[in-house]
Scaffold this motif. Sequence first.
Motif, PDB file in Angstrom:
ATOM      1  N   GLN A 155      -9.021  -5.666   7.481  1.00 60.93           N
ATOM      2  CA  GLN A 155     -10.405  -5.368   7.127  1.00 60.93           C
ATOM      3  C   GLN A 155     -10.572  -4.301   6.217  1.00 60.93           C
ATOM      4  OE1 GLN A 155     -12.795  -4.501  10.583  1.00 60.93           O
ATOM      5  NE2 GLN A 155     -12.712  -6.276  11.627  1.00 60.93           N
ATOM      6  N   SER A 156     -11.622  -4.672   5.155  1.00 61.05           N
ATOM      7  CA  SER A 156     -11.857  -3.942   4.093  1.00 61.05           C
ATOM      8  C   SER A 156     -12.578  -2.449   4.449  1.00 61.05           C
ATOM      9  CB  SER A 156     -12.970  -4.559   3.067  1.00 61.05           C
ATOM     10  OG  SER A 156     -12.201  -5.725   2.785  1.00 61.05           O
ATOM     11  N   VAL A 157     -12.779  -1.366   3.837  1.00 57.88           N
ATOM     12  CA  VAL A 157     -13.789  -0.169   4.114  1.00 57.88           C
ATOM     13  C   VAL A 157     -14.937  -0.674   4.385  1.00 57.88           C
ATOM     14  CG1 VAL A 157     -12.236   0.963   2.395  1.00 57.88           C
ATOM     15  CG2 VAL A 157     -14.030  -0.023   1.567  1.00 57.88           C
ATOM     16  N   SER A 158     -15.500   0.176   5.400  1.00 60.24           N
ATOM     17  CA  SER A 158     -16.828  -0.239   6.058  1.00 60.24           C
ATOM     18  C   SER A 158     -17.816   0.948   5.174  1.00 60.24           C
ATOM     19  CB  SER A 158     -16.641  -0.056   7.522  1.00 60.24           C
ATOM     20  OG  SER A 158     -16.465   1.370   7.573  1.00 60.24           O
ATOM     21  N   GLU A 177     -11.253   1.183  10.623  1.00 58.74           N
ATOM     22  CA  GLU A 177     -10.815   1.867  11.970  1.00 58.74           C
ATOM     23  C   GLU A 177      -9.310   1.683  12.058  1.00 58.74           C
ATOM     24  OE1 GLU A 177     -12.854  -0.085  15.253  1.00 58.74           O
ATOM     25  OE2 GLU A 177     -14.851   0.493  14.482  1.00 58.74           O
ATOM     26  N   MET A 178      -8.654   2.432  12.930  1.00 55.99           N
ATOM     27  CA  MET A 178      -7.255   2.478  13.079  1.00 55.99           C
ATOM     28  C   MET A 178      -6.678   1.265  13.700  1.00 55.99           C
ATOM     29  SD  MET A 178      -4.903   5.035  15.605  1.00 55.99           S
ATOM     30  CE  MET A 178      -5.828   6.307  15.268  1.00 55.99           C
ATOM     31  N   LYS A 179      -7.394   0.490  14.321  1.00 57.23           N
ATOM     32  CA  LYS A 179      -6.807  -0.786  14.632  1.00 57.23           C
ATOM     33  C   LYS A 179      -6.629  -1.878  13.460  1.00 57.23           C
ATOM     34  CE  LYS A 179      -8.008  -0.665  19.544  1.00 57.23           C
ATOM     35  NZ  LYS A 179      -9.089  -1.242  20.683  1.00 57.23           N
ATOM     36  N   GLN A 180      -7.861  -1.722  12.545  1.00 57.83           N
ATOM     37  CA  GLN A 180      -7.542  -2.638  11.395  1.00 57.83           C
ATOM     38  C   GLN A 180      -6.817  -2.107  10.129  1.00 57.83           C
ATOM     39  OE1 GLN A 180     -10.603  -2.337  13.212  1.00 57.83           O
ATOM     40  NE2 GLN A 180     -10.218  -4.157  14.124  1.00 57.83           N
ATOM     41  N   GLN A 181      -6.365  -0.652  10.504  1.00 55.25           N
ATOM     42  CA  GLN A 181      -5.668  -0.360   9.142  1.00 55.25           C
ATOM     43  C   GLN A 181      -4.253  -0.865   8.946  1.00 55.25           C
ATOM     44  OE1 GLN A 181      -5.291   4.006   9.402  1.00 55.25           O
ATOM     45  NE2 GLN A 181      -7.573   4.163   9.381  1.00 55.25           N
ATOM     46  N   VAL A 195     -15.561  -2.868  -6.398  1.00 59.12           N
ATOM     47  CA  VAL A 195     -14.583  -3.402  -5.371  1.00 59.12           C
ATOM     48  C   VAL A 195     -13.821  -2.278  -5.187  1.00 59.12           C
ATOM     49  CG1 VAL A 195     -13.022  -4.993  -4.652  1.00 59.12           C
ATOM     50  CG2 VAL A 195     -14.737  -5.771  -6.032  1.00 59.12           C
ATOM     51  N   VAL A 196     -13.935  -1.897  -3.670  1.00 62.04           N
ATOM     52  CA  VAL A 196     -13.051  -0.621  -3.313  1.00 62.04           C
ATOM     53  C   VAL A 196     -12.227  -1.261  -2.200  1.00 62.04           C
ATOM     54  CG1 VAL A 196     -13.398   1.381  -2.021  1.00 62.04           C
ATOM     55  CG2 VAL A 196     -14.974   0.580  -3.672  1.00 62.04           C
ATOM     56  N   LYS A 197     -10.856  -0.989  -2.416  1.00 66.17           N
ATOM     57  CA  LYS A 197      -9.585  -1.452  -1.660  1.00 66.17           C
ATOM     58  C   LYS A 197      -9.016  -0.237  -1.232  1.00 66.17           C
ATOM     59  CE  LYS A 197      -9.248  -5.808  -3.996  1.00 66.17           C
ATOM     60  NZ  LYS A 197      -8.148  -6.900  -4.637  1.00 66.17           N
ATOM     61  N   ALA A 198      -8.537  -0.304   0.150  1.00 64.55           N
ATOM     62  CA  ALA A 198      -7.569   0.684   0.654  1.00 64.55           C
ATOM     63  C   ALA A 198      -6.344  -0.033   0.692  1.00 64.55           C
ATOM     64  CB  ALA A 198      -8.004   0.902   2.139  1.00 64.55           C
ATOM     65  N   TYR A 199      -5.359   0.691   0.426  1.00 63.39           N
ATOM     66  CA  TYR A 199      -4.013   0.197   0.148  1.00 63.39           C
ATOM     67  C   TYR A 199      -2.971   0.999   1.326  1.00 63.39           C
ATOM     68  CZ  TYR A 199      -3.215   3.706  -2.996  1.00 63.39           C
ATOM     69  OH  TYR A 199      -2.846   5.082  -3.845  1.00 63.39           O
ATOM     70  N   GLY A 215       0.415  -3.014   0.679  1.00 64.99           N
ATOM     71  CA  GLY A 215      -0.315  -3.721  -0.084  1.00 64.99           C
ATOM     72  C   GLY A 215      -1.812  -3.315   0.142  1.00 64.99           C
ATOM     73  N   GLU A 216      -2.644  -3.711  -0.811  1.00 63.83           N
ATOM     74  CA  GLU A 216      -4.152  -3.681  -0.589  1.00 63.83           C
ATOM     75  C   GLU A 216      -4.965  -4.654   0.282  1.00 63.83           C
ATOM     76  OE1 GLU A 216      -5.282  -4.244  -4.603  1.00 63.83           O
ATOM     77  OE2 GLU A 216      -4.934  -2.027  -5.142  1.00 63.83           O
ATOM     78  N   ASP A 217      -6.077  -4.283   0.767  1.00 64.46           N
ATOM     79  CA  ASP A 217      -6.777  -5.099   1.629  1.00 64.46           C
ATOM     80  C   ASP A 217      -7.455  -5.876   0.596  1.00 64.46           C
ATOM     81  OD1 ASP A 217      -8.745  -3.616   0.543  1.00 64.46           O
ATOM     82  OD2 ASP A 217      -9.215  -2.365   2.547  1.00 64.46           O
TER      83      ASP A 217
END
Length: 930
Positions: free
Chosen positions: A589-592, A611-615, A659-663, A667-669
């Motif tokens: 999932q993307s950042v919330s 959240e940790m489960k989706q990281q 657009v903000v992406k966590a990686y 790779g990136e979300d």
Amino acid sequence: MQGWVTLALLLSLGVKRSLAQNGLGEPRGLTLNPDLPAQTLSLAWQSDSTLFDLEIFHTEFMNVVLNATVEVQADPVTGLHSWTWHSPLPLECTSHSVRIRARNQQSVSQWSPLQTIPGWDIPEKSYMFPEDKMIPVGSNMTFCCIVNEKEDFKEIKYGRQEMKATRLSRRSYAITVTNQPASDNTGTNVICSSQKFQMLTGTVVFVGYPPGDEGLVCETRDLASAECSWKKGRDTHLRIKQSLTNYTLNGRDCLEANERKTWCSSKMWEENWTLEARNPLGTVQLTDSAQLTDRVHLLAPVNVAAVKVEAWSATLQWSWSVAAYKKLEMVCQLRLFAHELSSTRNYDGPGLSSVVLEGLWPDVDYTVTLRCGSKHSFWKWGDESAPYRIHTKMDRPDALDVWMWMDSSNTGHVFWKPLSVRKSHGALNGYEVSQSSAEEDGRNTVSLPPGNFSYPILLNNSSDVTVAVAARNPAGLSQPSTVTTPAYRADSQLSVSELLGTNGSFVLSWEPNVSASSGYVVEWFPTGCTGLCPIDWKKLPESDRSFTVNSDSLVAGVRYTVSVYSLYTSAPTLLQRWQGYSQEMIPSQSVSELSLNQTGSDVLLSWKATEMKQQRGFIRGYTIYLASAAHLDLIANITDPAVQSYRVKGLTLSSYKFVVKAYTSAGEDAGATVAIKMEMDTDMLFVGILVPLGIMFCCIILFSIFFYKKREWVKKAFYPEIPGPKVSGDWSSPRGPLDVKPSPHSLVHIVKNPEWDFTKEGLFPVPEEEEESENDNMEVDTDSDEPALLRYYNQVVGDGSHSNQVSDSSASSTASMGSTQTEITYAGIQSPSSSQGAYSGGGYRPQMQSVTGPAEPQIEFEADFQDDGLNAGYKPQCSWQLDSPEAENFSGSLGSPTSVTSSQFLIPESSEEKPQPSNTWFHNFLSGKS
């Protein structure tokens, strides 16, 4: 022509005479003997010579087939010369003619008369030759087709291939096929067709191989007879009965052997064996030799049964169908199968017929197979017996593998692993869990069903709690497995290290601990789980310093907490703890809560981590992009995952999408998107307006205070007093009161919103008596909402007027200057009878405004008042605007301020000088008046 014939006869006679002189006679008694299946032609003749010339023709067209010189010796008994010719095509295809002559080194004899063997191309019938021929693969062969007189030849096909045909005679045609491949089971068809019929005639050719069998081996099954077998060679491709391979063993036909069965039996053992395989294309011979005891192949044991079955062992018996086996030294092999477990065991002895199976597992189904062989000069294992099933008895279960996990400061769970079939020793019917502590006497025991593998416990803060768990089956209870409350909590503050997976597994290593007398425990579970977590663990001996958590027990993209404990007689002690992923993946999932806040030309982006489960991996940072129609432009790369905001500066007034992406390392979300349309900052706009206004207001106040304090100076500097006018002349006469007789006046109404009533034609007069009586008794009502009634005294300059009157009139005119913007409607006007004016009209005549007439150009009039009896006095000049086209009829009232349409001041301004009134607000301010 006759001369040529005569010359030819003379030459012929000369040749005969020469041959007669040489003594070589032509061969005599030439005979032909054809062999049609073999396609051979045998020649026999008599002659004294041994060297001969042979010629063979196709009779009808006399095409030479053979022209050769051969040396043939005469048979000493019969005196005949014999020679055989192999024809390339079947002799039936056409007639053949043969002639022969003798030859020596210097001369030849005459040719023998032609001898002819007829072909089958004479009758009126169609044929195809050869018929059903069998030839080896790679052979060359000629086929011929004979057509009858009524048919027209078209073609010859070999299989599906059309061949080029050669004409042998009037009714015979031939084709030659080279390097023929192996035919199928039904052979290869050769078809001859005519123009009228698709198939006129045909034949079948079988192309195959000679026998290719190999590897003859003979053995004994009953220690008396023999069974020989061999390996089938390549396929002969011959399937018709007369082409099948025939087998003989030591000269005896093997009736049971064929293309599928490759064995042959003999009632007696012979040390030497010869196998011959034959078909129409060839023969092969195989040999073998051996002693009887070297080729023993035992039969399968019969009547296999278990006579005694225990939990850990069983006794197995069987019997033999051959009595000679009872004295034979043999070795037997047993194979056990149980679920996924299999084992092989060997036993030996003379005439072996029973064994004891040790090391079995309780309550397990075993399948047993048995086979035996000769111990001395072992040849091969004998036939295997039919499977036999053995079910062992039950026994008490093995001890459980128990572990305790604390989920809070005073609660926890005891876990145990389910027992396998080998360790349960029977179907489990439950577990018994008991809990005890130093402060309590005895144990509290609880029975649980077999499907439970955990039990919650309450801890005692003052002492350790020991829990014992045992498994139960119909045979009894297992040995209890105990575990003591560990000196740790689930939220322990021990530093946690980052753990990276290797090929989907965790590779752990730790420093040895002197207190680990009972070994170590490696524990792993999903990080952040609540309630009954899927805990897994592994107990290791004291000597181990490393361990690998296999990928089979791990899930990619899930964070695990891995801990190592040392085991001692007391509670386990936590040594080291890690958190990591066996295999990192991109966030699911993307950042919330991505939001933005505009401050001037800057935009502040802020978000919350997934959240940790989706990281599904360690968040290494964030990337910020500016999205356009075609691609993403990287703005910033935040490498600190703790930073969850970013300020974009210097944006112009436009629309933007961020657009903000966590990686992670994988790779990136997918990215979270937020859009904004940059607008003018209203707060700053208000500030920009209010600040100057405030500054200006403050400045006004300061200037006002300054000017108030310096009002005398300002008055002298900017508004000095104007000295009064000095009039020349004689002012010695005493001053008296100015008798001014007011001119007839009229009552007027003040209308705030003037609207012209076009129904009124003009003003109407009011009688003077009524006006005076009404005016004498009328009081002004200041509180009334009705418009005030104004009195206007018209100035009259006559013979008896004085200068004071002029001053009063001027003052009256000055006082009426403030009413120039008030529309005045006359209620009535009375013409005075006794008043004298400067004009010849006598009384006052007001201006009338036409209802529909347009405005005329204004005409300036100058009223020049002269008084012959007055030498000095105030003579004002007045310039008035022409307000009505009727002004010519009312010359006495032109420019009058009482005109209905007049908008001029009572004292009009001069074009050269515009004096300001002395009672302005600035004058009052400087004078200190309120």
